[in-house]
Design a protein around this motif. Structure first.
Motif, mmCIF file in Angstrom:
data_model
loop_
_atom_site.group_PDB
_atom_site.id
_atom_site.type_symbol
_atom_site.label_atom_id
_atom_site.label_comp_id
_atom_site.label_asym_id
_atom_site.label_seq_id
_atom_site.Cartn_x
_atom_site.Cartn_y
_atom_site.Cartn_z
ATOM 1 N N THR A 289 0.639 -1.273 -0.211
ATOM 2 C CA THR A 289 0.015 -0.236 -0.055
ATOM 3 C C THR A 289 0.828 1.240 -0.028
ATOM 4 N N ASN A 290 2.154 0.964 -0.206
ATOM 5 C CA ASN A 290 3.067 2.333 -0.354
ATOM 6 C C ASN A 290 2.612 3.092 -1.491
ATOM 7 N N ILE A 291 2.946 4.377 -1.459
ATOM 8 C CA ILE A 291 2.718 5.214 -2.649
ATOM 9 C C ILE A 291 4.032 6.020 -2.434
ATOM 10 N N MET A 292 4.813 6.226 -3.560
ATOM 11 C CA MET A 292 6.033 7.038 -3.637
ATOM 12 C C MET A 292 5.736 8.160 -4.720
ATOM 13 N N ALA A 293 6.171 9.376 -4.184
ATOM 14 C CA ALA A 293 6.039 10.652 -5.280
ATOM 15 C C ALA A 293 7.603 11.243 -5.127
ATOM 16 N N THR A 294 7.870 11.789 -6.140
ATOM 17 C CA THR A 294 9.012 12.820 -6.335
ATOM 18 C C THR A 294 8.943 14.182 -6.640
ATOM 19 N N TYR A 295 9.530 15.005 -6.037
ATOM 20 C CA TYR A 295 9.069 16.335 -6.016
ATOM 21 C C TYR A 295 8.988 16.942 -7.448
ATOM 22 N N SER A 296 7.930 17.748 -7.834
ATOM 23 C CA SER A 296 7.598 18.226 -9.149
ATOM 24 C C SER A 296 7.695 19.697 -9.232
ATOM 25 N N HIS A 297 7.106 20.514 -8.271
ATOM 26 C CA HIS A 297 7.305 21.879 -8.383
ATOM 27 C C HIS A 297 6.549 22.531 -7.077
ATOM 28 N N THR A 298 6.710 23.766 -6.804
ATOM 29 C CA THR A 298 6.215 24.647 -5.777
ATOM 30 C C THR A 298 5.224 25.659 -6.489
ATOM 31 N N GLU A 299 4.015 25.536 -5.699
ATOM 32 C CA GLU A 299 2.962 26.441 -6.242
ATOM 33 C C GLU A 299 2.614 27.263 -5.042
ATOM 34 N N ASP A 300 2.124 28.626 -5.649
ATOM 35 C CA ASP A 300 1.562 29.789 -4.847
ATOM 36 C C ASP A 300 0.092 29.586 -4.576
ATOM 37 N N VAL A 301 -0.102 29.370 -3.271
ATOM 38 C CA VAL A 301 -1.615 29.353 -3.085
ATOM 39 C C VAL A 301 -2.143 30.424 -2.137
ATOM 40 N N ALA A 302 -3.110 31.157 -2.481
ATOM 41 C CA ALA A 302 -3.757 32.277 -1.720
ATOM 42 C C ALA A 302 -4.779 31.716 -0.818
ATOM 43 N N SER A 303 -4.502 32.118 0.456
ATOM 44 C CA SER A 303 -5.710 31.771 1.556
ATOM 45 C C SER A 303 -6.344 32.992 1.963
ATOM 46 N N LEU A 304 -7.178 32.807 2.822
ATOM 47 C CA LEU A 304 -7.962 34.195 3.351
ATOM 48 C C LEU A 304 -7.001 35.106 4.068
ATOM 49 N N SER A 305 -6.030 34.669 4.826
ATOM 50 C CA SER A 305 -5.214 35.445 5.572
ATOM 51 C C SER A 305 -3.840 35.708 4.942
ATOM 52 N N ARG A 306 -3.156 34.884 4.034
ATOM 53 C CA ARG A 306 -2.058 34.954 3.458
ATOM 54 C C ARG A 306 -1.743 34.197 2.301
ATOM 55 N N ARG A 307 -0.461 34.387 1.473
ATOM 56 C CA ARG A 307 -0.177 33.460 0.608
ATOM 57 C C ARG A 307 0.762 32.512 0.923
ATOM 58 N N GLN A 308 0.847 31.208 0.627
ATOM 59 C CA GLN A 308 2.156 30.342 0.757
ATOM 60 C C GLN A 308 2.338 29.398 -0.322
ATOM 61 N N LYS A 309 3.686 29.138 -0.193
ATOM 62 C CA LYS A 309 4.161 28.015 -1.276
ATOM 63 C C LYS A 309 3.991 26.479 -0.809
ATOM 64 N N LEU A 310 3.384 25.917 -1.556
ATOM 65 C CA LEU A 310 3.314 24.591 -1.168
ATOM 66 C C LEU A 310 4.059 23.522 -2.329
ATOM 67 N N HIS A 311 4.947 22.685 -1.590
ATOM 68 C CA HIS A 311 5.389 21.570 -2.408
ATOM 69 C C HIS A 311 4.633 20.607 -2.870
ATOM 70 N N VAL A 312 4.585 20.325 -4.275
ATOM 71 C CA VAL A 312 4.110 19.427 -4.914
ATOM 72 C C VAL A 312 4.756 18.116 -5.522
#
Length: 391
Positions: A289-312
């Protein structure tokens, strides 16, 4: 929010480390301790960095909203290619606009012909006027040669008349030059073509706005209950015309050919200069049941209070069937780094007592450099450190 025993352990461990650092008694003892032998630690080219909450989701996912006049062209479950049109808004208006554009094209052809005729008529008119002036000039030139007229004192007036005719002939001859006629015609036709092109662009923009086309390859799912009910009542026959009063979610398109794992918050512990070396592992309890993923990109996400960079992270293809089953769920993932070189993997607990003052002032990099001057800290993790082998 997922809270596991491992997460609780990490929190308690962090609190314990803080207490130890703040203890004067421990600091006195640490001053007498020597650096351990690095060679007693195992080496590896991979290190566990931290655990993090993440969302497992299809790599391609789009939602669409709609309001007003709508025509549904394709049913739920349709496999779409990028660019496929599956619904149209204001279809009747678009049809009328298309007919108007076709009429405008016919009108352009007629006006272009008219411009050609107008140019020809203008040319013929100038030629007639030029011929009339040349005739008058010839008649006056003959009169000037008459001896009686020269003796009568009228010769000078006739000569002035010939000069006046010459002044009228010159601009007409210039106008009759073929290049000038062509330029005049081209200018007129160009004006007509530009006006028509603007109409075409306006129509294409309106048509594009009215079309619901797929921005990705994926599967269509109609999510609006009102639309679903109308399709069923129409015995699933499409196209279906419907009016939607409110602007709600109409449908989604999902690409289940690939999946990704997105961290739900920022993790400064990941080295921004080496993000491509990170992987994330989701484990449901058994190796299968393992799922392995490798780094692809970092995206800019806007929330109600701030913007943050999330790793995908992109899920490796062999895990797609399991990823599809767990799609759109929150998971606790273990983040690893593939190290650029084989390193000693050292537990922080083995070092935290050795020199707390250096650790407090210079951090883990400073402590590693203090204990082993010929080594360097390659990766800091929640529990472990990757320390380079001395050269």
């Amino acid at each position: 929010m997922i809270t596991s025993a491992r997460t609780i352990f990490l929190i308690l461990q962090s609190l314990l480390a803080t207490i130890i650092l703040q203890s004067p008694h421990t600091a006195l003892q640490a001053a007498e301790r020597k650096a351990p032998d690095l060679t007693k630690y195992p080496t590896n080219d991979r290190i566990w960095v931290t655990a993090a909450e993440a969302v497992l989701r299809p790599e391609g996912y789009r939602e669409f909203s709609a309001q007003g006049d709508l025509t549904i062209l394709l049913p739920s479950g349709s496999k779409l290619q990028k660019g496929d049109v599956w619904a149209i808004s204001n279809e009747e208006r678009i049809k009328l606009d298309r007919e108007a554009l076709e009429l405008a094209e016919s009108d352009l052809k007629m006006k272009t012909q008219d411009a050609n005729w107008e140019s020809s008529e203008h040319k013929f008119g100038l030629q007639d006027k030029l011929a009339d002036l040349m005739q008058k000039k010839s008649e006056l030139s003959i009169l000037v040669e008459n001896e009686e007229i020269r003796n009568s004192g009228l010769a000078q007036s006739i000569i002035d008349g010939v000069k006046l005719i010459d002044q009228q002939i010159e601009p007409i001859q210039k106008q009759l030059e073929q290049e000038r006629l062509d330029n005049r015609l081209n200018l007129k036709v160009r004006e007509l073509e530009i006006a028509h092109k603007k109409k075409v662009m306006e129509f294409e923009r309106a048509e594009k706005t009215a079309q619901y086309d797929s921005p990705i390859n994926g599967t269509l799912e109609i999510k609006n209950p009102e639309v679903t009910k109308a399709i069923q009542e129409n015995n699933n026959k499409l196209p279906l015309k419907i009016w939607l009063d409110s602007n709600n979610i109409l449908a989604s398109i999902t690409n289940t050919e690939s999946f990704e794992i997105a961290l739900t918050s920022e993790y400064p512990i990941l080295d921004p200069k080496h993000l491509s070396e990170y992987q994330i592992l989701i484990n449901e309890g058994a190796p299968e049941t393992n799922i392995m993923a490798t780094y692809s990109h970092t995206e800019d996400v806007a929330s109600l209070s701030r913007r943050q960079k999330l790793h995908v992270f992109t899920v490796e293809k062999q895990y797609n069937s399991l990823a599809e089953r767990l799609s759109n769920s929150k998971q606790l993932g273990n983040i690893y780094r593939i190290l650029p070189e084989s390193c000693y993997i050292v537990n922080k607990q083995d070092l935290i007592h050795l020199n707390p003052s250096v650790l407090e002032q210079k951090g883990w990099d400073g402590l590693v450099n203090y204990l082993w001057p010929n080594s360097r800290l390659v990766q800091r993790g929640a529990q472990l450190l990757a320390i380079s082998i001395p050269k």
